[in-house]
Design a protein around this motif. Structure first.
Motif, PDB file in Angstrom:
ATOM      1  N   GLN A 353      10.626  63.832   5.574  1.00 43.96           N
ATOM      2  CA  GLN A 353      10.524  64.164   4.154  1.00 43.96           C
ATOM      3  C   GLN A 353       9.096  64.639   3.886  1.00 43.96           C
ATOM      4  O   GLN A 353       8.154  64.169   4.525  1.00 43.96           O
ATOM      5  N   PHE A 354       8.995  65.546   2.927  1.00 40.66           N
ATOM      6  CA  PHE A 354       7.681  66.056   2.517  1.00 40.66           C
ATOM      7  C   PHE A 354       7.615  66.049   0.998  1.00 40.66           C
ATOM      8  O   PHE A 354       8.564  66.464   0.326  1.00 40.66           O
ATOM      9  N   GLY A 386      -0.443  66.461  -0.575  1.00 41.57           N
ATOM     10  CA  GLY A 386       0.828  66.577   0.152  1.00 41.57           C
ATOM     11  C   GLY A 386       0.973  65.480   1.191  1.00 41.57           C
ATOM     12  O   GLY A 386      -0.016  65.047   1.787  1.00 41.57           O
ATOM     13  N   SER A 387       2.222  65.015   1.393  1.00 36.31           N
ATOM     14  CA  SER A 387       2.476  63.968   2.393  1.00 36.31           C
ATOM     15  C   SER A 387       3.752  64.277   3.157  1.00 36.31           C
ATOM     16  O   SER A 387       4.786  64.575   2.549  1.00 36.31           O
ATOM     17  N   PHE A 388       3.650  64.154   4.469  1.00 32.75           N
ATOM     18  CA  PHE A 388       4.794  64.399   5.364  1.00 32.75           C
ATOM     19  C   PHE A 388       5.020  63.140   6.182  1.00 32.75           C
ATOM     20  O   PHE A 388       4.070  62.532   6.662  1.00 32.75           O
ATOM     21  N   LEU A 389       6.293  62.754   6.329  1.00 34.40           N
ATOM     22  CA  LEU A 389       6.592  61.592   7.176  1.00 34.40           C
ATOM     23  C   LEU A 389       7.900  61.811   7.931  1.00 34.40           C
ATOM     24  O   LEU A 389       8.920  62.140   7.339  1.00 34.40           O
ATOM     25  N   GLU A 390       7.830  61.616   9.244  1.00 32.39           N
ATOM     26  CA  GLU A 390       9.043  61.625  10.082  1.00 32.39           C
ATOM     27  C   GLU A 390       9.387  60.175  10.408  1.00 32.39           C
ATOM     28  O   GLU A 390       8.492  59.367  10.688  1.00 32.39           O
ATOM     29  N   GLY A 391      10.682  59.876  10.345  1.00 31.67           N
ATOM     30  CA  GLY A 391      11.149  58.562  10.797  1.00 31.67           C
ATOM     31  C   GLY A 391      10.805  57.414   9.866  1.00 31.67           C
ATOM     32  O   GLY A 391      10.703  56.271  10.316  1.00 31.67           O
ATOM     33  N   GLY A 392      10.610  57.696   8.575  1.00 29.56           N
ATOM     34  CA  GLY A 392      10.275  56.624   7.633  1.00 29.56           C
ATOM     35  C   GLY A 392      11.512  55.869   7.162  1.00 29.56           C
ATOM     36  O   GLY A 392      12.647  56.331   7.327  1.00 29.56           O
ATOM     37  N   LYS A 394      13.492  54.096   3.781  1.00 31.77           N
ATOM     38  CA  LYS A 394      13.646  54.498   2.381  1.00 31.77           C
ATOM     39  C   LYS A 394      12.413  54.071   1.566  1.00 31.77           C
ATOM     40  O   LYS A 394      11.875  54.841   0.769  1.00 31.77           O
ATOM     41  N   GLU A 395      11.976  52.854   1.837  1.00 35.91           N
ATOM     42  CA  GLU A 395      10.816  52.317   1.091  1.00 35.91           C
ATOM     43  C   GLU A 395       9.555  53.113   1.416  1.00 35.91           C
ATOM     44  O   GLU A 395       8.754  53.412   0.537  1.00 35.91           O
ATOM     45  N   GLU A 396       9.387  53.473   2.703  1.00 32.59           N
ATOM     46  CA  GLU A 396       8.181  54.231   3.091  1.00 32.59           C
ATOM     47  C   GLU A 396       8.167  55.620   2.454  1.00 32.59           C
ATOM     48  O   GLU A 396       7.132  56.109   2.025  1.00 32.59           O
ATOM     49  N   TYR A 397       9.348  56.238   2.363  1.00 34.74           N
ATOM     50  CA  TYR A 397       9.403  57.556   1.706  1.00 34.74           C
ATOM     51  C   TYR A 397       9.055  57.423   0.224  1.00 34.74           C
ATOM     52  O   TYR A 397       8.353  58.253  -0.334  1.00 34.74           O
TER      53      TYR A 397
END
Ligand code: FAD
Ligand code: NDP
Length: 427
Positions: A353-354, A386-392, A394-397
């Motif tokens: 998600q970004f 801006g923030s990008f996260l792979e493999g987070g 639900k709470e982390e997103y």
């Protein structure tokens, strides 16, 4: 002779479906609302077409992905529209609009008049012909925008098992379709002009991780070049593609994903156009006060960045739709559209998600070795944008989304890198 409605939604895609649900929640009466769409089916979640729809086993098929299941909401089947007194005019193209007279003219010659019009015409796929390459009409050259395209692609995939596919374009369609083709046991070569995939969002480091995974799955990358021509057999089926760098790739199937153009042509000369889309204010209202625009076709003010943007993603389609309906039905109670851009994708077992804007300096964090959870922050003028996260989870997103919305100050990029996800948790 014609029909008259209070509200007309032009276009029957994602944003139209979400707008319809919002209208019913705010109390539309029977016969007041009409949706007119070129597509022969009720609004559906378009993202499914490059994912579940292309699976070899138990692929997603309508009615399972009608809107608004994508936001864990009600599923709006044709029966739902009927029960709610909403006129669904399907398989009907609108060929002209007279904004001054508040009328639409359909391809069947019918005139439809409105008090409020919501433009939800989305976008069309760019064709290779627009880049000087002929051959998009061949049966095994596939684009992917609507259900008809997806049905055709699924059929060609079935007849190409163990064959070769060339995917043109390294954006969303290219990456998601390449993954689906691999799952269907097709050999894939991706061709795109940039140095790495998803060039407008991914940094070289992020792109490299996904590309390595694709390579391990057998995908080949041909970068920094474009398609120049197709080779055909006597049935005008493509057998190979020729590239500008001189290479020649055999192909049983070609998937093209080289971007889109918003469907604004009905309104050129009638409404203000900006950045390729219909310019709207923070109420999603165009330069004509009876006409609103939502989804891919709308260029709206993104308050957080102080800029006009046109976004091509499903979350903004859903939320701009709800906002426009809220403004129309309850103007006094509705504030400005304050939207945090959100993009996501799912390929193989990956899911990222970004949030925000991929602008300024980049700081990477997390584990780029095992590739299970990693991310990046973009910092502009001393603030997180801006923030990008792979493999987070639900709470982390949710945490990175909230942190980005707050645009916190960042003084030390090295510290930010060390803190990684913890930074967002403590904002
Ligand atoms: P659309 O959903 O495109 O709907 C437009 C509608 O208007 C269509 O029904 C069209 O036929 C109709 N129309 C146009 N002109 C006329 C006319 N003259 N007369 C009558 N009808 C007309 N976004 C994400 O964030 N995540 C994803 O994973 C994702 N996956 C995607 C996968 C695919 C294959 C595609 C194509 C897009 C994907 N997107 C994704 C983008 C997302 O689907 C779009 O942002 C969203 O569909 C935009 O909604 P919209 O209502 O503006 O336009
Ligand atoms: P994108 O804009 O994501 O990517 C297009 C890609 O094709 C870019 O890499 C572009 O390069 C490249 N390109 C442009 N011209 C050529 C050419 N002549 N030859 C080869 N490559 C070329 O568009 P897509 O087509 O992938 O996606 C279409 C729409 O669907 C978008 O609105 C997208 O947001 C949406 N979508 C979203 C998804 C998601 O959010 N998960 C999933 C699937 C689709 P350059 O950058 O240099 O122009």
């Amino acid at each position: 002779m014609g029909r008259a409605y209070v509200y007309v939604i032009l276009g029957g895609g994602v944003s139209a479906g979400y707008a319809a649900l919002e209208f019913t929640r705010r109390g539309v009466s029977d016969g007041e609302l009409c949706i007119i769409s070129e597509e022969p089916v009720a609004p559906y979640e378009r993202p499914a077409l490059s994912k579940g729809f292309l699976l070899p086993e138990a692929p997603a098929r309508l009615p399972s992905f009608h809107t608004c299941v994508g936001a864990n909401d009600e599923k709006l089947t044709p029966k739902w529209y009927k029960e709610h007194g909403i006129e669904l005019v399907l398989g009907t193209r609108v060929k002209s609009v007279d904004v001054r007279r508040k009328t639409l003219l359909s391809s069947t010659g019918e005139t439809i008049s409105y008090k409020f019009l919501i433009i939800a015409t989305g976008a069309r796929a760019l064709k290779l012909e627009e880049f000087g390459v002929e051959g998009s009409d061949a049966e095994n050259v596939c684009y992917l925008r609507d259900l008809a395209d997806a049905n055709r692609l699924a059929t060609v995939i079935q007849s190409s098992s163990n064959g070769n596919a060339v995917v043109i374009g390294g954006g969303y369609i290219g990456m998601e379709c390449a993954a689906s083709l691999v799952i269907n046991k097709i050999n894939v070569t991706m061709v795109f002009p940039e140095a790495h995939c998803m060039a407008r969002l991914f940094t070289p480091k992020i792109a490299n991780l996904y590309e390595e995974y694709y390579r391990a799955k057998g995908v080949k990358f041909v970068k920094g070049t474009v398609l120049t021509s197709f080779e055909f057999d006597s049935n005008r089926k493509v057998t190979a593609v020729n590239l500008k760098d001189g290479s020649h790739l055999p192909a049983d199937l070609v998937v093209v994903g080289i971007g889109i153009r918003p469907n604004t042509s009905l309104f050129e000369g009638q409404l203000t156009i900006e950045k390729g889309g219909i310019k709207v204010n923070s109420k999603m209202q165009s330069s004509d006060s009876s006409v609103y625009a939502i989804g891919d076709v709308a260029t709206f003010p993104v308050k957080l960045f102080g800029e006009m943007r046109r976004l091509e993603h499903v979350d903004s389609a859903r939320k701009s739709a709800r906002h426009a309906v809220s403004v129309i039905m309850e103007p006094a109670k509705t504030g400005e559209f304050d939207y945090l851009p959100f993009f996501y994708s799912r390929v193989f077992a990956f899911s990222w998600q970004f949030y925000g804007d991929p602008a300024g300096e980049v700081v990477h964090f997390g584990d780029y070795e095992d590739g299970k959870q990693f991310g990046a922050y973009w910092v502009k003028k001393g603030h997180l944008v801006g923030s990008f996260l792979e493999g987070g989870t639900k709470e982390e997103y949710e945490i990175i989304s909230k942190a980005t919305q707050l645009k916190p100050a960042v003084t030390d990029l090295e510290e930010l890198e060390r803190e990684g996800l913890k930074f967002a948790q403590t904002v």
